[in-house]
Write an enzyme that holds these catalytic residues in place. Sequence first.
Site, short mmCIF file in Angstrom:
data_model
loop_
_atom_site.label_atom_id
_atom_site.label_comp_id
_atom_site.label_asym_id
_atom_site.label_seq_id
_atom_site.Cartn_x
_atom_site.Cartn_y
_atom_site.Cartn_z
N THR A 52 29.47 30.24 20.32
CA THR A 52 29.72 31.68 20.46
C THR A 52 28.73 32.33 21.41
OG1 THR A 52 28.55 31.85 18.37
CG2 THR A 52 30.92 32.21 18.32
N GLY A 53 27.81 31.55 21.96
CA GLY A 53 26.92 32.12 22.97
C GLY A 53 25.56 32.53 22.44
N THR B 81 22.70 30.70 22.32
CA THR B 81 21.69 30.27 23.29
C THR B 81 21.75 31.14 24.54
OG1 THR B 81 22.01 28.05 22.45
CG2 THR B 81 20.78 28.26 24.49
N GLU C 218 57.51 16.30 12.37
CA GLU C 218 57.13 17.55 13.04
C GLU C 218 58.21 18.61 12.86
OE1 GLU C 218 54.15 17.97 13.89
OE2 GLU C 218 53.63 15.85 13.77
P1 ADP Z 1 25.81 28.41 21.00
O1 ADP Z 1 24.36 28.34 21.33
O2 ADP Z 1 26.19 29.62 20.21
O3 ADP Z 1 26.36 27.17 20.39
P2 ADP Z 1 26.03 28.57 23.82
O4 ADP Z 1 25.21 29.76 24.08
O5 ADP Z 1 25.40 27.27 24.08
O6 ADP Z 1 26.61 28.60 22.35
O7 ADP Z 1 27.37 28.71 24.64
C1 ADP Z 1 27.93 27.66 25.35
C2 ADP Z 1 28.58 28.16 26.61
O8 ADP Z 1 29.73 28.92 26.33
C3 ADP Z 1 27.66 29.06 27.38
O9 ADP Z 1 26.87 28.35 28.26
C4 ADP Z 1 28.63 29.96 28.12
O10 ADP Z 1 28.97 29.40 29.33
C5 ADP Z 1 29.84 29.99 27.23
N1 ADP Z 1 29.86 31.24 26.46
C6 ADP Z 1 29.76 31.37 25.14
N2 ADP Z 1 29.86 32.66 24.76
C7 ADP Z 1 30.01 33.37 25.88
C8 ADP Z 1 30.15 34.77 26.15
N3 ADP Z 1 30.16 35.69 25.18
N4 ADP Z 1 30.28 35.15 27.43
C9 ADP Z 1 30.29 34.24 28.42
N5 ADP Z 1 30.15 32.93 28.23
C10 ADP Z 1 30.02 32.47 26.98
ZN ZN Z 2 52.05 16.56 9.89
MG MG Z 3 23.18 26.70 21.22
#
Ligand code: ADP
Ligand code: ZN
Ligand code: MG
Length: 617
Positions: A208-209, A211, A427
Amino acid sequence: MKLFSRNIAIAILVLLVIATLYPIATGQLQQKETLALSELVSEIHAGRVKAITISGDDLEIRLVDESVRASKKESEAGLTETLKNYGVTDAELLPIAIAVEGPSGALFWAGAVLPFLLPFVLVIFFFWLISRQVKQANVQAFTFGRSKARVISPDNKKNRITFNDVAGADEAKQELTEIVDFLKSPKKFHAIGARIPKGVLLMGAPGTGKTLLARAVAGEAGVPFFHMSASEFVEMFVGVGASRVRDLFKMAKRSAPAIIFIDEIDAIGRHRGAGLGGGHDEREQTLNQILVELDGFEPHESVIVMAATNRPDVLDPALLRPGRFDRRVVIDLPDLKAREAILAIHGRGKPLAEKVDLHEIAQRTPGFSGADLQNLMNEGAILAARENRKSIEQNDLIVSIEKVMLGPERKSHILSPQEKKISAYHEAGHALVAASLPEADPVHKVSIVSRGRAAGYTLKLPVEDRHLYSKKHFLAELAVALGGYASEEVVFEELTTGASNDLKTATAIARDLVTRYGMSEKVGPVSLDEPHEMVFLGRELGMERTYSEKMAETVDFEVARFMKNAYQTALDILKEKRDALEAIAKHLIEKETIEREEFAKLMGSFGIRATREAGAA
Ligand code: ADP
Ligand code: ZN
Ligand code: MG
């Protein structure tokens, strides 16, 4: 080792350069025309020599016309003696100003000392290079304790991430803006005596972003970002993690204001004392050290600790106490608008065809995380590139949706005619039950092309993002999940292993109905499955049951009852609409897939309304 051989290469190169330059440098740098001694003598006979300067064995001869020549005399003999031996008379020598000059200081010394010194210097240089190598290796070997944090410096403009790179997550951004303000001008906050949170915990599903957002905070504030994943703290040796934590905090404090980011903190921040048979010393020590560091912060230190987790439920309560990670930011899966924005962000720099409608893609991808959407755009680009197209078409993206959801199609997996028939009816069973129950999610696509691990699939997507689900919806989903199983029973009167996954899904839904949502009258409004888990080596071993044997029996009974009822619902539908079932199966055997529109048309011909408008269920 690569570095080492590179250093040797450099040393050899330096040697070569010196070897070629040395003669030139000591060759007195002069490009004067040289005269043989005999020529010099004839010049003297002709009376053309004005002056001779002797320095060592070198002669500098100035002619009457002011031009300068060079020559050499024999080492042992004096010049006049030599000349006389060549038959130069005293009278001829008289007008020539002969001056003897010691070789010029520096050059003389250089000339005398360098040939001896240079090899030493080179050897020493060489050993220095080697020893530096060894030292580096030693540093790596003996500094378990050194934190391995990666630092992103604010000067690194190329890798800078700001809030503009994060789509959606508006509430999270808003909360984090405060942190950004503080890091930008800590004095303002200190002056007024405000206590700034030390720890911010980002919580949200994977992808979900979290990091990304943490990096964006650092980018917005323009402060160094110390990034380390919690699992990297922990090494084989007890105590290493703790000392890494200490180092990391020390480093960050030195470059305050700064952000420390501990990713996936649940790896060390799990409930302490939940382990089986000990063996958690290292993890606990590391966690304790983090707590100690958090508590030891002075308010003026302007270091903010951010952490991310997708399992906030397993975190040790000590981490969440006031003064520690007391600021919690929840990041939800993106909604429709955010999904469109995320798609747009990852469409930057990719040539999208004019007709691409990201809104439609966003509509078709409820439940996708940011990472899934990024993956989707990338798959679309790969698809376009593989077909040598210059831009990404809408269809590339639509095809990619399924690829991201289910894994790539496995066209090579060939079904025997009988298997194909069974898959088709299976299916078709799911699809027909889904189409017949208005509370179930509508069918988007039915296919018997195997994908990832599934032999075939019926793709259903909710009409809209939903947060609340009714009991009716669950009962419908339960019947749909059992639709494949029921269909095999109705048509072939025997069962295959193909339905095992469906049974698992269905049982999970039924259990949730009873134990989590309080939707069973017999059990009533209680939540039975506390996440009171036992942990072993970071893995869940099982749920500790917190209710009586008798209750467990009732639960099992209720789950079975829900399953049976749902199965009956599915059976009734399939028996009643056998002709529709046959039609879908026939279509599948012929064409292998049915898309939403086609499916709706087919169902329409049997008087079944397969499509639903948003808000209907
Ligand atoms: P998490 O740490 O929550 O598992 P990440 O921050 O590593 O997720 O997200 C992985 C990738 O997904 C990011 O590098 C980015 O490219 C994309 N991403 C996730 N959320 C967003 C967002 N809200 N806007 C743009 N890109 C996103
Ligand atoms: Zn099935
Ligand atoms: Mg992460």
